[in-house]
Scaffold this motif. Structure first.
Motif, PDB file in Angstrom:
ATOM      1  N   VAL A   1      19.323 -31.476  17.938  1.00 41.02           N
ATOM      2  CA  VAL A   1      19.195 -31.713  16.507  1.00 41.02           C
ATOM      3  C   VAL A   1      20.412 -31.135  15.797  1.00 41.02           C
ATOM      4  CG1 VAL A   1      17.779 -31.333  14.465  1.00 41.02           C
ATOM      5  CG2 VAL A   1      16.699 -31.555  16.712  1.00 41.02           C
TER       6      VAL A   1
ATOM      7  N   TYR B   1      11.418 -28.189  14.340  1.00 36.07           N
ATOM      8  CA  TYR B   1      12.110 -29.357  14.883  1.00 36.07           C
ATOM      9  C   TYR B   1      13.313 -28.961  15.731  1.00 36.07           C
ATOM     10  CZ  TYR B   1       9.329 -32.900  12.535  1.00 36.07           C
ATOM     11  OH  TYR B   1       8.295 -33.717  12.146  1.00 36.07           O
TER      12      TYR B   1
ATOM     13  N   LEU C   1      14.261 -38.186   9.931  1.00 34.41           N
ATOM     14  CA  LEU C   1      13.292 -38.393  10.992  1.00 34.41           C
ATOM     15  C   LEU C   1      13.113 -39.869  11.320  1.00 34.41           C
ATOM     16  CD1 LEU C   1      10.518 -36.030   9.574  1.00 34.41           C
ATOM     17  CD2 LEU C   1      12.079 -35.495  11.456  1.00 34.41           C
ATOM     18  N   GLU C   2      12.635 -40.103  12.533  1.00 34.30           N
ATOM     19  CA  GLU C   2      12.205 -41.439  12.936  1.00 34.30           C
ATOM     20  C   GLU C   2      11.191 -41.976  11.929  1.00 34.30           C
ATOM     21  OE1 GLU C   2       9.454 -43.276  16.589  1.00 34.30           O
ATOM     22  OE2 GLU C   2       9.962 -41.137  16.507  1.00 34.30           O
TER      23      GLU C   2
ATOM     24  N   LEU D   1      15.583 -33.096   6.318  1.00 30.39           N
ATOM     25  CA  LEU D   1      15.200 -33.616   7.621  1.00 30.39           C
ATOM     26  C   LEU D   1      15.437 -35.116   7.599  1.00 30.39           C
ATOM     27  CD1 LEU D   1      11.738 -31.962   8.411  1.00 30.39           C
ATOM     28  CD2 LEU D   1      13.915 -31.445   9.510  1.00 30.39           C
TER      29      LEU D   1
ATOM     30  N   THR E   1       5.933 -35.809  18.256  1.00 33.75           N
ATOM     31  CA  THR E   1       6.396 -35.797  16.875  1.00 33.75           C
ATOM     32  C   THR E   1       7.433 -36.903  16.701  1.00 33.75           C
ATOM     33  OG1 THR E   1       8.195 -34.249  17.353  1.00 33.75           O
ATOM     34  CG2 THR E   1       6.065 -33.294  16.731  1.00 33.75           C
ATOM     35  N   PRO E   2       7.714 -37.310  15.476  1.00 32.64           N
ATOM     36  CA  PRO E   2       8.810 -38.273  15.288  1.00 32.64           C
ATOM     37  C   PRO E   2      10.128 -37.661  15.725  1.00 32.64           C
ATOM     38  CG  PRO E   2       8.062 -37.402  13.187  1.00 32.64           C
ATOM     39  CD  PRO E   2       7.072 -36.945  14.202  1.00 32.64           C
ATOM     40  N   HIS E   3      11.012 -38.489  16.268  1.00 32.18           N
ATOM     41  CA  HIS E   3      12.325 -37.984  16.657  1.00 32.18           C
ATOM     42  C   HIS E   3      13.053 -37.458  15.432  1.00 32.18           C
ATOM     43  CE1 HIS E   3      16.075 -37.567  18.813  1.00 32.18           C
ATOM     44  NE2 HIS E   3      16.685 -38.229  17.854  1.00 32.18           N
ATOM     45  N   CYS E   4      13.645 -36.282  15.571  1.00 34.99           N
ATOM     46  CA  CYS E   4      14.387 -35.666  14.474  1.00 34.99           C
ATOM     47  C   CYS E   4      15.881 -35.887  14.699  1.00 34.99           C
ATOM     48  CB  CYS E   4      14.078 -34.174  14.403  1.00 34.99           C
ATOM     49  SG  CYS E   4      14.895 -33.328  13.021  1.00 34.99           S
ATOM     50  N   TYR E   5      16.524 -36.571  13.776  1.00 30.75           N
ATOM     51  CA  TYR E   5      17.955 -36.860  13.870  1.00 30.75           C
ATOM     52  C   TYR E   5      18.802 -35.753  13.263  1.00 30.75           C
ATOM     53  CZ  TYR E   5      16.748 -41.672  15.143  1.00 30.75           C
ATOM     54  OH  TYR E   5      16.264 -42.785  15.788  1.00 30.75           O
TER      55      TYR E   5
ATOM     56  N   ALA F   1      18.434 -31.835  11.049  1.00 32.78           N
ATOM     57  CA  ALA F   1      17.652 -30.747  10.454  1.00 32.78           C
ATOM     58  C   ALA F   1      18.636 -29.697   9.960  1.00 32.78           C
ATOM     59  CB  ALA F   1      16.699 -30.139  11.474  1.00 32.78           C
TER      60      ALA F   1
ATOM     61  N   VAL G   1       3.066 -34.930  12.218  1.00 32.79           N
ATOM     62  CA  VAL G   1       4.152 -34.520  11.329  1.00 32.79           C
ATOM     63  C   VAL G   1       3.729 -33.304  10.513  1.00 32.79           C
ATOM     64  CG1 VAL G   1       4.996 -36.888  11.168  1.00 32.79           C
ATOM     65  CG2 VAL G   1       3.418 -36.033   9.429  1.00 32.79           C
TER      66      VAL G   1
END
Length: 348
Positions: A6, A92, A120-121, A118, A103-107, A109, A244
């Motif tokens: 991240v 995250y 997020l996906e 954040l 959890t949704p993928h975190c691009y 943070a 989430v």
């Protein structure tokens, strides 16, 4: 862009207007040529501002993403005081990549001062559960499986990771939330259409004095909890679930997460008669936690965690109608659960 790493350094936008194509290109490591933002979840997300952004650019740029920024209301000050934004970013960055909770993928943070972001996906093709309608038993069981995974994982993690999250029995809870219960409870009594059993009413009148008993017991185990495991924070697709919102994650007894999920997340007619069954399923998926200890924690937590929707009622004058009805409904469910499982016996 599918890596679990991240990105945490770089500029932090102060508003959605600063989430530009150039900023996203740098943050995502991809060529974004165009971005359009739309506000979402305005009637359910108060502690943050959520946006769906529509992107154009190179082949590795997703069509849409979710951007989470600090709230634009008084809730921002509350979240900053609670350390909620910092907790979620840390989750995250250091928990989500390895913990067995989906959890949704975190691009991205990032946090600088009081600003955080954040990226997020976007789970737009998943079904976001409705907390007002409540969960079914199968969906609750799926969530319990995810919670058991998180709790078990945290038992073997580096203690330094856990220490980034406050204990469930902390000064903020005792000094801020417990005193706020009485005015919130009065609002509930003013607006509910349901009778309150005498024993529950008497407990509520003494809540600030009795709640520390539960807080002390629920801090006996050092497990990482979601802390706000409600239906609005769950996205389903077939037999899959992604969770989430980790702003209220704390350390404590795992049965507290299960108690909050079951007592307030399920309609009373769905939950009734299944409390012990669901808790036994949970205990069967974790180690070193007897049903007797978990049941004691569960009953204490069902009574204690009624404070969350009760305190939320203090926003009554500014809250939209759905939020008002949600708080009343969750308290109704908690009151019913307290009576059904004789939770107040744990305080005698």
């Amino acid at each position: 862009m599918t890596s679990t790493a991240v990105p945490v350094s770089g500029a932090v936008p102060g508003s959605i207007d600063e989430v530009t194509a150039n900023w996203l290109s740098e943050a995502l490591g991809a060529d974004v040529t165009r971005v359009r933002a739309e506000r979402i979840a305005e009637d359910t997300g108060f502690s943050a501002a959520l946006y769906r952004i529509h992107l154009s650019g190179s082949d590795d740029v997703p069509e849409t993403l979710i951007v989470k920024l600090p709230a634009e209301s008084l809730a921002r000050g509350g979240m900053e005081m609670l350390g909620g934004y910092r907790r979620e970013l840390y989750f995250y960055q250091h928990v989500a990549p390895s913990a067995p909770i989906a959890t949704p993928h975190c691009y991205v943070a990032r946090m600088t001062g009081s600003d955080f972001v954040l990226v997020l996906e976007d789970l737009r093709n998943w079904e976001n559960a409705d907390h007002l309608a409540g969960l079914s038993l199968p969906r609750a069981q799926l969530c319990i499986e995810q919670l058991a995974g998180l709790h078990t994982w945290s038992a073997g993690v580096d203690e330094a990771v856990l220490q980034e999250f406050p204990c469930i029995d902390c000064s903020l809870t005792r000094d801020l939330f417990l005193p706020a219960f009485a005015p919130g409870w009065q609002l509930y009594r003013d607006h509910t259409r349901r009778p309150v059993p005498g024993a529950v009413a008497a407990f509520a009148e003494r809540f600030a004095d009795l709640a520390p008993t539960a807080l002390a017991a629920l801090s006996e185990r050092n497990t990482l909890l979601h802390g706000d495991i409600r239906a609005d924070n769950m996205f389903f697709r077939g037999g899959e679930l992604k969770v989430v919102d980790f702003q209220l994650s704390v350390r404590g007894a795992g049965a507290a997460d299960v108690a909050y999920l079951v007592s307030q997340g399920l309609p009373a007619e769905v939950r009734r008669g299944h409390d012990e069954e669901l808790l036994r399923e949970y205990v069967g998926q974790v180690t070193g936690y007897s049903f007797e200890d978990a049941w004691r924690h569960y009953r204490l937590a069902v009574a204690l965690l009624m404070y969350m929707p009760v305190v939320a009622l203090l926003t009554w004058d500014a809250a939209p109608e759905r939020s008002r009805q949600l708080c009343l409904t969750l308290i109704d469910r908690a009151v019913a659960a307290i009576e059904d499982i004789d939770a107040l016996e744990e305080f005698s």
